[in-house]
Design a protein around this motif. Sequence first.
Motif, PDB file in Angstrom:
ATOM      1  N   ASP A   1      -8.442  -8.141  -1.460  1.00 21.86           N
ATOM      2  CA  ASP A   1      -9.235  -8.090  -0.224  1.00 21.86           C
ATOM      3  C   ASP A   1     -10.619  -8.695  -0.410  1.00 21.86           C
TER       4      ASP A   1
ATOM      5  N   SER B   1       3.477  -3.113   3.809  1.00 24.61           N
ATOM      6  CA  SER B   1       2.851  -4.385   3.468  1.00 24.61           C
ATOM      7  C   SER B   1       1.449  -4.431   4.047  1.00 24.61           C
ATOM      8  N   THR B   2       0.552  -5.152   3.386  1.00 24.97           N
ATOM      9  CA  THR B   2      -0.836  -5.232   3.851  1.00 24.97           C
ATOM     10  C   THR B   2      -1.259  -6.646   4.238  1.00 24.97           C
TER      11      THR B   2
ATOM     12  N   LYS C   1       0.841  -1.199   0.000  1.00 25.56           N
ATOM     13  CA  LYS C   1       0.000   0.000   0.000  1.00 25.56           C
ATOM     14  C   LYS C   1       0.869   1.239   0.000  1.00 25.56           C
TER      15      LYS C   1
ATOM     16  N   LEU D   1      -2.531   0.657  -4.583  1.00 19.83           N
ATOM     17  CA  LEU D   1      -2.247  -0.706  -4.157  1.00 19.83           C
ATOM     18  C   LEU D   1      -1.394  -1.387  -5.220  1.00 19.83           C
TER      19      LEU D   1
END
Length: 292
Positions: free
Chosen positions: A137, A99-100, A17, A71
């Motif tokens: 997601d 990082s996500t 992100k 993203l």
Amino acid sequence: MLPTTHMAHLAERTVLKLSGPDRVKFLQGLVTADIAALTPGQATWCACLTPQGRWQADFFVVSDPDDACLLLDCASTQAEALRTQLLRFKLRATVQLESTGLRVLAAWGSRPDATTLENAIIFADPRLEGAGWRLIDAPPTTPLTATEQDYNLHRLVLGLPDGVQDCEVGRTLAAEANMDLLGGISWTKGCYMGQEITARMHYRTLLKRRLVPVASTAPLPPPGTPITLNGAEVGSMCSSQDHVGLALLKLSTLEQPLQAGGHTLIARPPVWLLAGVQAEQENAPTPPTKKL
């Protein structure tokens, strides 16, 4: 009857992100695609190159429609190195890159039903119309109807490269990976790392090698296996799934039977690749006339 939606979890992909008021300007000067042209929910495919125009990493960038961020859908094995590399150029830019842990799914066939995928970011794969969609997601309960191997076969048949499988860090040219034909390079955005060499190859040089789909009646050999024509090496194998794969080949050999790992293989260039190569040849620079 509508085509089935094939949905696969890409376990080898992850998401970074990029946020902050300077996020677009920051990334615009570092990658091959035009980040400033993205609208909310839209995605592009791009690469980071060396100053010599050689591939380092490629990834998708999507402008989050619900958040002030970009993203980056990238290979998990490259995520931390990519983050470190990009942040080297942060200087005074107001950005954060983190990082996500978000999952990446791929869908092809029919478009996924967004009403059943609450909060998921769904974007069309920008490389080819038939490539499908990618999801970031998506709910953990999203039904998976295909495997990562199924997706791999899907992209190979279309001739779509997977950077970590099909490119060599510091060696592969962006155009050899067909980024110029698949929308991964902007010729109008201005400067970025490796832009000078990439533009010179595009406008002044006739490219001799590209990634090309190949097929065989036998399972294809592993990456790096030399490909020969009449005993002379003309390319090398890249990624493959069963009897279909990608190979870095001399373009002059596309209509001839080739050998690799003791088996015959045949190049299967898709329409978009043949059209691109033909256009390149028609617009090739004229060699200088020798003076007598």
